[in-house]
Design an enzyme around this catalytic site. Structure first.
Site, mmCIF file in Angstrom:
data_model
loop_
_atom_site.group_PDB
_atom_site.id
_atom_site.type_symbol
_atom_site.label_atom_id
_atom_site.label_comp_id
_atom_site.label_asym_id
_atom_site.label_seq_id
_atom_site.Cartn_x
_atom_site.Cartn_y
_atom_site.Cartn_z
ATOM 1 N N SER A 100 -59.790 -8.160 45.698
ATOM 2 C CA SER A 100 -59.599 -9.261 44.731
ATOM 3 C C SER A 100 -58.719 -10.384 45.264
ATOM 4 O O SER A 100 -57.809 -10.160 46.052
ATOM 5 C CB SER A 100 -58.958 -8.731 43.449
ATOM 6 O OG SER A 100 -59.727 -7.705 42.911
ATOM 7 N N GLU A 137 -68.141 4.654 43.462
ATOM 8 C CA GLU A 137 -67.566 6.000 43.337
ATOM 9 C C GLU A 137 -66.140 5.952 42.806
ATOM 10 O O GLU A 137 -65.737 6.816 42.015
ATOM 11 C CB GLU A 137 -67.632 6.706 44.698
ATOM 12 C CG GLU A 137 -69.083 6.882 45.134
ATOM 13 C CD GLU A 137 -69.246 7.513 46.493
ATOM 14 O OE1 GLU A 137 -70.407 7.748 46.878
ATOM 15 O OE2 GLU A 137 -68.238 7.759 47.191
ATOM 16 N N ARG A 161 -43.725 17.812 12.762
ATOM 17 C CA ARG A 161 -43.260 16.782 11.822
ATOM 18 C C ARG A 161 -43.635 17.158 10.382
ATOM 19 O O ARG A 161 -44.812 17.427 10.096
ATOM 20 C CB ARG A 161 -43.905 15.444 12.194
ATOM 21 C CG ARG A 161 -43.675 14.335 11.209
ATOM 22 C CD ARG A 161 -42.242 13.868 11.211
ATOM 23 N NE ARG A 161 -42.058 12.739 10.304
ATOM 24 C CZ ARG A 161 -40.867 12.276 9.938
ATOM 25 N NH1 ARG A 161 -39.771 12.857 10.386
ATOM 26 N NH2 ARG A 161 -40.773 11.243 9.128
ATOM 27 N N GLN A 168 -55.512 16.728 5.815
ATOM 28 C CA GLN A 168 -56.867 16.578 6.355
ATOM 29 C C GLN A 168 -57.036 15.236 7.087
ATOM 30 O O GLN A 168 -57.746 15.149 8.086
ATOM 31 C CB GLN A 168 -57.881 16.691 5.218
ATOM 32 C CG GLN A 168 -59.271 16.988 5.721
ATOM 33 C CD GLN A 168 -60.252 17.166 4.589
ATOM 34 O OE1 GLN A 168 -60.300 16.361 3.655
ATOM 35 N NE2 GLN A 168 -61.045 18.213 4.648
ATOM 36 N N GLU A 197 -61.118 -2.343 38.812
ATOM 37 C CA GLU A 197 -62.380 -1.806 39.389
ATOM 38 C C GLU A 197 -63.585 -2.246 38.553
ATOM 39 O O GLU A 197 -64.527 -1.487 38.337
ATOM 40 C CB GLU A 197 -62.309 -0.293 39.568
ATOM 41 C CG GLU A 197 -61.292 0.051 40.652
ATOM 42 C CD GLU A 197 -61.461 1.421 41.267
ATOM 43 O OE1 GLU A 197 -62.598 1.900 41.361
ATOM 44 O OE2 GLU A 197 -60.428 1.987 41.665
ATOM 45 N N SER A 211 -64.754 -4.117 31.638
ATOM 46 C CA SER A 211 -65.773 -3.465 30.794
ATOM 47 C C SER A 211 -67.055 -4.285 30.758
ATOM 48 O O SER A 211 -68.154 -3.728 30.775
ATOM 49 C CB SER A 211 -65.227 -3.257 29.377
ATOM 50 O OG SER A 211 -64.314 -2.182 29.396
#
Ligand SMILES: Cc1cc2nc3c(=O)[nH]c(=O)nc-3n(C[C@H](O)[C@H](O)[C@H](O)COP(=O)(O)OP(=O)(O)OC[C@H]3O[C@@H](n4cnc5c(N)ncnc54)[C@H](O)[C@@H]3O)c2cc1C
Length: 392
Positions: free
Chosen positions: A136, A251, A278, A289, A373, A376
């Site tokens: 870069s 890779e 906690r 839940q 690398e 997105s």
């Protein structure tokens, strides 16, 4: 019907061989016992301890795929992925140091260097020399092959001139794989890979970035002012650097996927432990839940990322291309790392927002996964190109 245990039945993707399990356990031990006590201090200092880098070498983690004849471990790419994942659970900065060394630098030298070059540099990379991979520049990031660093022939040498930006490991590195063009008019076909050593005249490491996350991993500018590099330091052929860059980065992305996977696993582990301790409304928050659903979704995200990352790594070890699979693994793992770390901060409540608990750091560290690398967007470009290839 095939009997259970029949050799024709492929093992589950996530099933590790005995050797892989032992290797994973040893990296896990190192990460917990040696690395963990220093993570916060290194993040605050913005620097990685040199004694820990030495231990990474001594433990063989900087030379996983380097054959034993060059003093490496003679391991697999998959083992590199396991190491990066385990380190990232505790410190994503340590993970990227190991990632760049193994999946980019060592990988490129192993595949492209001559026998003589391997003898010169692989034992050093295996034993003591941190390495960087420098593609870069300020004006060429996503459009990496628009790089401007110039290499002009001068007798038995090339003279390199230009600036590299964002180079991981550069503060500590002694070996640098630097991409420059021998012919700007030839476009990507002028790009050439050079092995530059830190003490070469005309070379210096410049400003170190002060970053949001992975702060202990160094990221620096490289300055090349008439840097004299012998022709014998060209890796591959002149004009073939683009191929080296493409193949290693395809890779390397699996490594970043592993870093993000490990980071998410670390965040989930912290969230699980905290949610059981906690108490609010007279019970552990893990009994609510709403909290359980968050934890469950974090686990699903992680499992899906693990399958993508492990599959890409196993494909690579089987000699198969990983262009799309690596892009998918990196894209998805970096997405879920951010999501899982963010949820972990929320499960910790107010203390999750402070530096007294590790999830704040993991949340900051996650952001880089969607940038380096290949951002997105660039992963989506790669994946879409494969899908639409037949339209060309
Ligand atoms: C901490 C850190 C470590 C790094 N380590 C290294 C290293 O060791 N070696 C190395 O060579 N580089 C390294 N990099 C550089 C990194 O790979 C680049 O930052 C990255 O590729 C993005 O380039 P850029 O920063 O120039 O962003 P830009 O390319 O300017 O992108 C800016 C935005 O535009 C979007 N964009 C650009 N082009 C397109 C397009 N065609 N379609 C859609 N969207 C697009 C991007 O997705 C992004 O959102 C590192 C960077 C960081 C921050």
């Amino acid at each position: 019907m095939l009997a259970a245990g029949n050799s024709a039945v492929a093992p589950p993707l996530t099933k590790l061989s005995e050797e892989e399990q032992m290797f994973q356990a040893s990296v896990r031990r190192f990460a917990r016992e040696r690395l963990a006590p220093h993570v916060r201090e290194m993040d605050q200092a913005g620097a990685f301890r040199s004694d820990l880098i030495r231990e990474l070498f001594e433990g063989g983690l900087m030379s996983i795929e380097i054959p034993e004849e060059f003093e490496g471990q003679g391991g697999s790419f998959f083992q590199s992925i396991l190491a990066i994942e385990e380190l990232a659970k505790v410190d994503p900065s340590a993970a990227v140091i190991v990632d760049v060394q193994n999946t980019l630098f060592n990988n490129a030298i192993l595949r492209w260097a001559t026998a003589e070059q391997k003898r010169r540099w692989l034992p050093r990379a295996a034993k003591s020399s941190v390495a960087s991979y420098a593609l870069s520049e300020a004006a060429s990031g996503s459009d990496a092959f628009a790089l401007a660093t110039r290499a002009a022939e001068s007798g038995d040498d090339y003279l390199l001139n230009g600036r590299k930006l964002w180079i991981t490991n550069a503060a500590e590195a002694e070996l640098f794989l630097i991409f420059a063009t021998v012919n700007p008019d030839a476009g990507y076909k002028g790009i050439t890979a050079f092995l530059v050593e830190r003490d070469f005249p005309g070379f210096r490491v410049g400003k170190k970035e002060d970053k949001l996350g992975i702060r202990a991993s160094s990221t620096c500018e490289l300055i090349l002012d008439d840097c004299r590099v012998p022709k014998s330091n060209v890796i591959g052929e002149p004009g073939k650097g683009y191929k080296i860059a493409i193949e290693t980065l395809n890779e390397g992305r699996v490594g970043i996927g592993a870093q993000m996977l490990g980071l998410a696993e670390g965040a989930l582990a912290h969230a699980l432990e905290y949610s059981k301790q906690r108490k609010q409304f007279g019970k552990a928050i893990a009994e609510f839940q709403g909290v359980q659903f968050d934890l469950a979704e974090m686990a699903v995200d992680i499992e899906a990322a693990r399958l993508l990352v492990y599959n890409a790594a196993r494909l690579r070890d089987a000699g198969q291309p990983v262009l799309t699979e690596g892009a998918m693994a990196k894209y998805f793992a970096s997405q879920i790392a951010e999501r899982v770390a963010s949820r972990a901060v929320e499960i910790f409540g107010g203390v999750g927002f402070t530096k007294d608990y590790p999830v704040e750091k993991l949340y900051r560290d996650a952001k880089i996964g969607r940038i380096y690398e290949g951002t997105s967007n660039m992963q989506r470009v790669t994946i879409a190109r494969q899908l639409l290839g037949s339209l060309k």
